[in-house]
Design a protein around this motif. Sequence first.
Motif, mmCIF file in Angstrom:
data_model
loop_
_atom_site.group_PDB
_atom_site.id
_atom_site.type_symbol
_atom_site.label_atom_id
_atom_site.label_comp_id
_atom_site.label_asym_id
_atom_site.label_seq_id
_atom_site.Cartn_x
_atom_site.Cartn_y
_atom_site.Cartn_z
ATOM 1 N N PRO A 137 0.797 -1.221 0.000
ATOM 2 C CA PRO A 137 0.000 0.000 0.000
ATOM 3 C C PRO A 137 0.833 1.276 0.000
ATOM 4 O O PRO A 137 1.986 1.280 0.429
ATOM 5 C CB PRO A 137 -0.787 -0.110 1.307
ATOM 6 N N THR A 138 0.192 2.337 -0.472
ATOM 7 C CA THR A 138 0.749 3.682 -0.337
ATOM 8 C C THR A 138 -0.103 4.451 0.670
ATOM 9 O O THR A 138 -0.085 5.664 0.708
ATOM 10 C CB THR A 138 0.757 4.418 -1.693
ATOM 11 N N TRP A 139 -0.868 3.718 1.464
ATOM 12 C CA TRP A 139 -1.781 4.280 2.466
ATOM 13 C C TRP A 139 -1.627 3.495 3.753
ATOM 14 O O TRP A 139 -0.966 2.460 3.800
ATOM 15 C CB TRP A 139 -3.231 4.200 1.964
ATOM 16 N N THR A 140 -2.282 3.980 4.787
ATOM 17 C CA THR A 140 -2.299 3.306 6.083
ATOM 18 C C THR A 140 -3.656 2.637 6.255
ATOM 19 O O THR A 140 -4.683 3.206 5.883
ATOM 20 C CB THR A 140 -2.079 4.328 7.215
ATOM 21 N N GLY A 141 -3.659 1.447 6.813
ATOM 22 C CA GLY A 141 -4.907 0.736 7.048
ATOM 23 C C GLY A 141 -5.386 -0.032 5.822
ATOM 24 O O GLY A 141 -4.611 -0.310 4.913
ATOM 25 N N ILE A 142 -6.661 -0.362 5.844
ATOM 26 C CA ILE A 142 -7.269 -1.123 4.750
ATOM 27 C C ILE A 142 -8.073 -0.157 3.888
ATOM 28 O O ILE A 142 -8.950 0.545 4.383
ATOM 29 C CB ILE A 142 -8.190 -2.241 5.282
ATOM 30 N N LYS A 143 -7.743 -0.112 2.614
ATOM 31 C CA LYS A 143 -8.442 0.753 1.666
ATOM 32 C C LYS A 143 -9.638 0.003 1.098
ATOM 33 O O LYS A 143 -9.524 -1.161 0.709
ATOM 34 C CB LYS A 143 -7.493 1.149 0.535
ATOM 35 N N VAL A 144 -10.794 0.665 1.020
ATOM 36 C CA VAL A 144 -11.971 0.106 0.363
ATOM 37 C C VAL A 144 -12.089 0.811 -0.980
ATOM 38 O O VAL A 144 -12.154 2.040 -1.045
ATOM 39 C CB VAL A 144 -13.246 0.334 1.201
ATOM 40 N N PHE A 145 -12.086 0.036 -2.045
ATOM 41 C CA PHE A 145 -12.269 0.609 -3.384
ATOM 42 C C PHE A 145 -13.527 0.035 -3.989
ATOM 43 O O PHE A 145 -13.988 -1.033 -3.602
ATOM 44 C CB PHE A 145 -11.053 0.352 -4.267
ATOM 45 N N ASN A 146 -14.100 0.763 -4.915
ATOM 46 C CA ASN A 146 -15.354 0.331 -5.555
ATOM 47 C C ASN A 146 -15.131 0.104 -7.041
ATOM 48 O O ASN A 146 -14.315 0.786 -7.649
ATOM 49 C CB ASN A 146 -16.452 1.373 -5.327
ATOM 50 N N PRO A 147 -15.879 -0.867 -7.578
ATOM 51 C CA PRO A 147 -15.703 -1.189 -9.005
ATOM 52 C C PRO A 147 -16.077 -0.018 -9.901
ATOM 53 O O PRO A 147 -16.745 0.886 -9.545
ATOM 54 C CB PRO A 147 -16.638 -2.369 -9.225
#
Length: 147
Positions: A137-147
Amino acid sequence: MALKRKVVVPTAPSFTFQELVPKAIFELYQDDPLFLINVFDDRALRMLQKLRNTFGPCTVNSWSWGGANQYRGYRQLDCAEGAKRSQHKLGKAFDCSFTNYTAQQVRDYVLAHPQEFPYITAIEGQVNWFHFDVRTPTWTGIKVFNP
């Protein structure tokens, strides 16, 4: 016709390779489990096993028992299914369906308890399956992405 030979995944022992790779890949490499294990990121396999341990019966691919799904685990680089740069093509992602929980219930739990799933870095929202991956990741935590 479903293949009868089961090849168990060492770091996800309740799964077989038939559940994690497309039929053509399994048929080509079923006698070479070392090749099959090396298409996966070990962190993804560990998280997959943790999900099954936590939520119970879980399906990735179903082709070996006559089901339609065969691209919800590893996808070869030239696979037309999904995104061009999909984490599935790097062996870092799985799409799971759970018998006793909805995808949203699993998403909610994982997001509320990230310490239990330390390698999951991204999950897909707004779909009726649970997609997770272990990309860098380039972020902290878990990223939620949408289709």
